[in-house]
Design an enzyme around this catalytic site. Structure first.
Site, PDB file in Angstrom:
ATOM      1  CG  HIS A  92      -1.862  -1.046   1.387  1.00  0.00           C
ATOM      2  ND1 HIS A  92      -1.813  -1.972   2.398  1.00  0.00           N
ATOM      3  CD2 HIS A  92      -2.957  -1.359   0.645  1.00  0.00           C
ATOM      4  CE1 HIS A  92      -2.826  -2.810   2.280  1.00  0.00           C
ATOM      5  NE2 HIS A  92      -3.533  -2.468   1.228  1.00  0.00           N
ATOM      6  CD  GLN A 146      -9.035  -4.746  -6.453  1.00  0.00           C
ATOM      7  OE1 GLN A 146      -9.841  -5.225  -5.691  1.00  0.00           O
ATOM      8  NE2 GLN A 146      -8.007  -4.053  -6.034  1.00  0.00           N
ATOM      9  CB  VAL A 197       5.572  -4.531  -2.408  1.00  0.00           C
ATOM     10  CG1 VAL A 197       6.680  -4.405  -1.372  1.00  0.00           C
ATOM     11  CG2 VAL A 197       5.486  -3.250  -3.240  1.00  0.00           C
TER      12      VAL A 197
HETATM   13  O1  PAF Z   1      -7.824  -3.933  -3.185  1.00  0.00           O
HETATM   14  C1  PAF Z   1      -8.514  -3.617  -2.206  1.00  0.00           C
HETATM   15  O2  PAF Z   1      -8.020  -3.439  -1.098  1.00  0.00           O
HETATM   16  C2  PAF Z   1     -10.011  -3.466  -2.363  1.00  0.00           C
HETATM   17  O3  PAF Z   1     -10.528  -4.407  -3.221  1.00  0.00           O
HETATM   18  C3  PAF Z   1     -10.423  -2.037  -2.800  1.00  0.00           C
HETATM   19  C4  PAF Z   1      -9.901  -1.708  -4.181  1.00  0.00           C
HETATM   20  C5  PAF Z   1      -9.909  -1.024  -1.798  1.00  0.00           C
HETATM   21  C6  PAF Z   1     -11.948  -1.934  -2.838  1.00  0.00           C
HETATM   22  O4  PAF Z   1     -12.514  -2.172  -1.603  1.00  0.00           O
END
Ligand code: PAF
Length: 280
Positions: free
Chosen positions: A36, A153, A176
């Site tokens: 993140h 996704q 990562v």
């Molecule tokens: O990848 C994630 O953490 C989730 O799927 C997201 C994109 C924040 C949507 O809730």
């Protein structure tokens, strides 16, 4: 600044001079890790203002999944996000994003949401596309940042943005990994010591297949078999899927011709981990 309601963040963002400022959005479900933080850092490099959303989205969890137990640590997340360059943390509650009576969905149809994770989590991507849509509408970012670890996704969101002519650029950042190769994930925190040690097999198996591909193997069945045999060496590993599709269309293939993805999902006890390798 931490903002906890859609009304306040909308009001705040309209007071910012949008003519001269670009906004980067990093959507997360919190329990932030280095993956993140790499997205936040990238967003900081490319935008004037970085919004990090932290929201454990109930609609992307199935009935027997880990929504209730999903790890949460908003204080630590806030510190980490600021250090990485976040300007605003958006941390709404469920009733704010899904007020009573809310039942509108954004759904990408077709195999792209039905294969891989869509097969074992049939309503997952509908939840993801719906909440990401909401976040785009609320924040109106110029760019939004996602990790390649969630390759399906990324493919689904790219299709949504294209199909709906949305005015946002998706920026996809590399996976990562921990020093032993395990892909960073908030769910790694569920693993016991023994499971954690065995979980390196996901990356090892992908590397093995990647090498075989480089050496000239193009047959999907042969590559999948190589991965399955490697994963089976770990007694705690239970394969959900090992698959190879064209990428990003996720169409079925017998032999790799263009860009393809090797995707794996493996359970260790109750923890389901995913990883992938793009073959170009
Ligand atoms: O990848 C994630 O953490 C989730 O799927 C997201 C994109 C924040 C949507 O809730």
């Amino acid at each position: 600044m931490v903002i906890t309601t859609t009304e306040l963040i909308k009001r705040f963002l309209t007071t910012v001079n949008r003519e001269n400022k670009t906004i980067g959005l990093v959507p997360t479900m919190g329990f932030l890790h280095k993956g993140h933080l790499s997205l936040i850092k990238k967003a900081k490099e490319e935008n004037d203002l970085v919004v990090v959303s932290i929201f454990v989205n109930p609609t992307q969890f199935g009935p027997n999944e880990d929504f209730e137990t999903y790890p949460r640590d908003i204080l630590n997340d806030t510190n980490l996000a600021y250090k990485a360059g976040a300007d605003i943390i958006f941390n709404p509650n469920v009733c704010d994003l899904y007020p009573e009576g809310s039942n509108t969905w954004v759904n990408v149809e077709g195999d792209i949401t039905k294969v891989l994770c869509g097969a074992s989590r049939p309503t997952h991507f509908r939840g993801v596309t719906t909440v990401v849509n909401m976040l785009f509408n609320i924040v109106q970012p110029d760019r939004a940042y996602f990790g390649q670890k969630d390759a399906q996704q990324v493919a689904v969101l790219t299709k949504m943005v294209n199909d709906l002519h949305m005015n946002v650029e998706l920026v996809v950042c590399p996976i990562v990994r921990e020093s032993d190769g395990l892909a960073m994930s908030s769910r790694n925190s569920y693993l016991s010591e023994e499971e954690r040690a065995q979980a390196v097999v996901l990356n090892e198996a992908l590397q093995l297949a990647g090498k075989s591909y480089k050496d000239g193997e193009r047959n999907v069945v042969a590559l999948i078999q190589l991965i399955e045999i490697k994963i089976a060496t770990m007694p705690l590993a239970e394969i959900d899927y090992v698959s190879i599709y064209s990428y990003p269309t996720l169409a079925q293939i017998e032999n790799i011709v263009g860009t393809a993805i090797i995707a794996v999902a493996v359970k260790f006890g109750k923890t389901r981990l995913i990883d992938n390798e793009i073959l170009k």
